[in-house]
Design a protein around this motif. Sequence first.
Motif, PDB file in Angstrom:
ATOM      1  N   LEU A 129      43.796  39.803  -3.975  1.00  0.00           N
ATOM      2  CA  LEU A 129      43.952  41.236  -3.719  1.00  0.00           C
ATOM      3  C   LEU A 129      42.832  41.767  -2.822  1.00  0.00           C
ATOM      4  CD1 LEU A 129      45.168  42.522  -7.204  1.00  0.00           C
ATOM      5  CD2 LEU A 129      46.529  42.125  -5.143  1.00  0.00           C
ATOM      6  N   ARG A 130      41.648  41.214  -2.952  1.00  0.00           N
ATOM      7  CA  ARG A 130      40.558  41.621  -2.043  1.00  0.00           C
ATOM      8  C   ARG A 130      40.912  41.288  -0.602  1.00  0.00           C
ATOM      9  NH1 ARG A 130      37.380  39.450  -6.377  1.00  0.00           N
ATOM     10  NH2 ARG A 130      36.402  41.146  -7.565  1.00  0.00           N
ATOM     11  N   ARG A 131      41.567  40.140  -0.402  1.00  0.00           N
ATOM     12  CA  ARG A 131      42.010  39.781   0.954  1.00  0.00           C
ATOM     13  C   ARG A 131      43.084  40.754   1.438  1.00  0.00           C
ATOM     14  NH1 ARG A 131      41.181  34.143  -0.861  1.00  0.00           N
ATOM     15  NH2 ARG A 131      43.307  34.055  -1.653  1.00  0.00           N
ATOM     16  N   CYS A 132      43.980  41.120   0.537  1.00  0.00           N
ATOM     17  CA  CYS A 132      45.064  42.036   0.905  1.00  0.00           C
ATOM     18  C   CYS A 132      44.524  43.416   1.287  1.00  0.00           C
ATOM     19  CB  CYS A 132      46.051  42.182  -0.256  1.00  0.00           C
ATOM     20  SG  CYS A 132      47.009  40.695  -0.613  1.00  0.00           S
ATOM     21  N   ILE A 133      43.503  43.867   0.574  1.00  0.00           N
ATOM     22  CA  ILE A 133      42.941  45.194   0.818  1.00  0.00           C
ATOM     23  C   ILE A 133      42.362  45.285   2.225  1.00  0.00           C
ATOM     24  CG2 ILE A 133      40.986  46.691   0.154  1.00  0.00           C
ATOM     25  CD1 ILE A 133      41.654  45.890  -2.796  1.00  0.00           C
ATOM     26  N   LYS A 134      41.884  44.179   2.750  1.00  0.00           N
ATOM     27  CA  LYS A 134      41.294  44.166   4.094  1.00  0.00           C
ATOM     28  C   LYS A 134      42.357  44.263   5.191  1.00  0.00           C
ATOM     29  CE  LYS A 134      37.270  41.445   2.677  1.00  0.00           C
ATOM     30  NZ  LYS A 134      36.570  40.141   2.781  1.00  0.00           N
ATOM     31  N   LYS A 135      43.625  44.023   4.817  1.00  0.00           N
ATOM     32  CA  LYS A 135      44.720  44.083   5.785  1.00  0.00           C
ATOM     33  C   LYS A 135      45.400  45.443   5.715  1.00  0.00           C
ATOM     34  CE  LYS A 135      47.354  40.385   5.590  1.00  0.00           C
ATOM     35  NZ  LYS A 135      48.169  39.320   4.972  1.00  0.00           N
ATOM     36  N   SER A 136      46.270  45.712   6.655  1.00  0.00           N
ATOM     37  CA  SER A 136      47.019  46.977   6.628  1.00  0.00           C
ATOM     38  C   SER A 136      48.260  46.815   5.758  1.00  0.00           C
ATOM     39  CB  SER A 136      47.431  47.378   8.047  1.00  0.00           C
ATOM     40  OG  SER A 136      48.287  46.406   8.604  1.00  0.00           O
ATOM     41  N   GLY A 137      48.706  47.906   5.192  1.00  0.00           N
ATOM     42  CA  GLY A 137      49.917  47.883   4.373  1.00  0.00           C
ATOM     43  C   GLY A 137      49.609  48.064   2.901  1.00  0.00           C
ATOM     44  N   ASP A 138      50.468  48.824   2.217  1.00  0.00           N
ATOM     45  CA  ASP A 138      50.334  49.009   0.778  1.00  0.00           C
ATOM     46  C   ASP A 138      50.541  47.679   0.062  1.00  0.00           C
ATOM     47  OD1 ASP A 138      49.928  51.660   1.242  1.00  0.00           O
ATOM     48  OD2 ASP A 138      51.904  52.325   0.597  1.00  0.00           O
ATOM     49  N   ILE A 139      49.983  47.581  -1.133  1.00  0.00           N
ATOM     50  CA  ILE A 139      50.012  46.326  -1.892  1.00  0.00           C
ATOM     51  C   ILE A 139      50.856  46.521  -3.146  1.00  0.00           C
ATOM     52  CG2 ILE A 139      48.634  44.565  -3.061  1.00  0.00           C
ATOM     53  CD1 ILE A 139      46.223  45.671  -1.371  1.00  0.00           C
ATOM     54  N   CYS A 140      51.695  45.537  -3.427  1.00  0.00           N
ATOM     55  CA  CYS A 140      52.507  45.548  -4.651  1.00  0.00           C
ATOM     56  C   CYS A 140      52.472  44.158  -5.263  1.00  0.00           C
ATOM     57  CB  CYS A 140      53.944  45.950  -4.327  1.00  0.00           C
ATOM     58  SG  CYS A 140      55.043  45.934  -5.767  1.00  0.00           S
ATOM     59  N   VAL A 141      51.987  44.050  -6.508  1.00  0.00           N
ATOM     60  CA  VAL A 141      52.061  42.767  -7.213  1.00  0.00           C
ATOM     61  C   VAL A 141      53.402  42.706  -7.924  1.00  0.00           C
ATOM     62  CG1 VAL A 141      49.563  42.527  -7.432  1.00  0.00           C
ATOM     63  CG2 VAL A 141      50.831  43.611  -9.282  1.00  0.00           C
ATOM     64  N   MET A 142      54.047  41.555  -7.857  1.00  0.00           N
ATOM     65  CA  MET A 142      55.451  41.459  -8.246  1.00  0.00           C
ATOM     66  C   MET A 142      55.691  40.877  -9.636  1.00  0.00           C
ATOM     67  SD  MET A 142      56.978  42.846  -5.711  1.00  0.00           S
ATOM     68  CE  MET A 142      58.701  42.376  -5.916  1.00  0.00           C
ATOM     69  N   GLN A 143      54.623  40.540 -10.355  1.00  0.00           N
ATOM     70  CA  GLN A 143      54.800  39.936 -11.687  1.00  0.00           C
ATOM     71  C   GLN A 143      53.932  40.649 -12.710  1.00  0.00           C
ATOM     72  OE1 GLN A 143      54.933  36.010  -9.108  1.00  0.00           O
ATOM     73  NE2 GLN A 143      54.139  35.629 -11.150  1.00  0.00           N
ATOM     74  N   LEU A 144      54.454  40.723 -13.923  1.00  0.00           N
ATOM     75  CA  LEU A 144      53.777  41.448 -14.992  1.00  0.00           C
ATOM     76  C   LEU A 144      52.418  40.847 -15.307  1.00  0.00           C
ATOM     77  CD1 LEU A 144      54.141  43.807 -16.938  1.00  0.00           C
ATOM     78  CD2 LEU A 144      55.282  42.246 -18.529  1.00  0.00           C
ATOM     79  N   SER A 145      52.299  39.541 -15.207  1.00  0.00           N
ATOM     80  CA  SER A 145      51.033  38.867 -15.533  1.00  0.00           C
ATOM     81  C   SER A 145      49.912  39.237 -14.569  1.00  0.00           C
ATOM     82  CB  SER A 145      51.221  37.352 -15.530  1.00  0.00           C
ATOM     83  OG  SER A 145      51.598  36.894 -14.239  1.00  0.00           O
ATOM     84  N   MET A 146      50.244  39.898 -13.458  1.00  0.00           N
ATOM     85  CA  MET A 146      49.258  40.275 -12.448  1.00  0.00           C
ATOM     86  C   MET A 146      48.740  41.698 -12.638  1.00  0.00           C
ATOM     87  SD  MET A 146      51.416  38.732  -9.197  1.00  0.00           S
ATOM     88  CE  MET A 146      50.073  38.625  -8.020  1.00  0.00           C
ATOM     89  N   VAL A 147      49.258  42.407 -13.630  1.00  0.00           N
ATOM     90  CA  VAL A 147      48.973  43.834 -13.767  1.00  0.00           C
ATOM     91  C   VAL A 147      47.504  44.103 -14.063  1.00  0.00           C
ATOM     92  CG1 VAL A 147      49.362  45.865 -15.214  1.00  0.00           C
ATOM     93  CG2 VAL A 147      51.306  44.554 -14.369  1.00  0.00           C
ATOM     94  N   ARG A 148      46.913  43.414 -15.046  1.00  0.00           N
ATOM     95  CA  ARG A 148      45.533  43.735 -15.433  1.00  0.00           C
ATOM     96  C   ARG A 148      44.569  43.515 -14.276  1.00  0.00           C
ATOM     97  NH1 ARG A 148      46.780  42.034 -20.937  1.00  0.00           N
ATOM     98  NH2 ARG A 148      47.140  43.983 -22.026  1.00  0.00           N
ATOM     99  N   ALA A 149      44.761  42.432 -13.543  1.00  0.00           N
ATOM    100  CA  ALA A 149      43.898  42.171 -12.392  1.00  0.00           C
ATOM    101  C   ALA A 149      44.056  43.276 -11.349  1.00  0.00           C
ATOM    102  CB  ALA A 149      44.223  40.806 -11.786  1.00  0.00           C
ATOM    103  N   SER A 150      45.299  43.731 -11.137  1.00  0.00           N
ATOM    104  CA  SER A 150      45.522  44.786 -10.138  1.00  0.00           C
ATOM    105  C   SER A 150      44.907  46.105 -10.599  1.00  0.00           C
ATOM    106  CB  SER A 150      47.019  44.945  -9.853  1.00  0.00           C
ATOM    107  OG  SER A 150      47.701  45.494 -10.960  1.00  0.00           O
ATOM    108  N   GLN A 151      44.971  46.393 -11.903  1.00  0.00           N
ATOM    109  CA  GLN A 151      44.360  47.615 -12.424  1.00  0.00           C
ATOM    110  C   GLN A 151      42.836  47.578 -12.275  1.00  0.00           C
ATOM    111  OE1 GLN A 151      46.075  47.418 -16.372  1.00  0.00           O
ATOM    112  NE2 GLN A 151      47.610  48.998 -15.897  1.00  0.00           N
TER     113      GLN A 151
END
Length: 218
Positions: free
Chosen positions: A166-188
């Motif tokens: 997600l840190r890599r994604c933040i450096k790029k353009s475009g909104d970010i969406c994690v697609m699996q429930l197991s990824m929620v806590r890390a995204s929060q």
Amino acid sequence: MIRLHCLHAHPSNQSYIEDVFGDTDLALYHTVDSSFIERATQDPTFDHHKQQAYAINKLMQEDKADLTLLTCTQYIAALGEQQHLFKQPIVPIDEPVFELICEKKESLQLVFSNPATVEGTMKRLESYAKDRGKQIDAEVIVMEDVFHLCLNGDMQAYEEQIKKQLRRCIKKSGDICVMQLSMVRASQQMEEETGVPIIHPLSPLKQFVYQTISALKE
């Protein structure tokens, strides 16, 4: 009282749903069916046809629920477009996210940690968007060789890998969406750390479930 039966393929998903609906008037019932993921990841003969038959048979047993929530995207992909077979509504955890994605005007980064879910999920998303006359501008990002950490219960290491991506994604353009429930806590955690909003499967879930319940009562 409305009975919401939650079918999980991994026990870690249960706490996410308790967090969302624990303060509501819904009666929550949980079933963890870990044998599905075990077979899907270890048995090469357990192909899509057999996975679909398995999912249908399992859901046919959930006949006491007013509605059933599926939290495993691989299970959802196996079921495909067979929701019409059941008397109670089936709510796939990713469908509320599809709705959000379809409303986005900006480009999106759709992040997966389990490669086995990508094809089925994207096929369903494309069908969902087409049915609503929507165009999706999205880059699919698939994390390799990390989901085994989740399956083995090493959630700390798993979530660290998610945050690194997600840190890599933040450096790029475009909104970010994690697609699996197991990824929620890390995204929060990343939202709190960086202030960058990240869409995840729980974001629209409560509203979507209550909309489904309202439709039941009509």
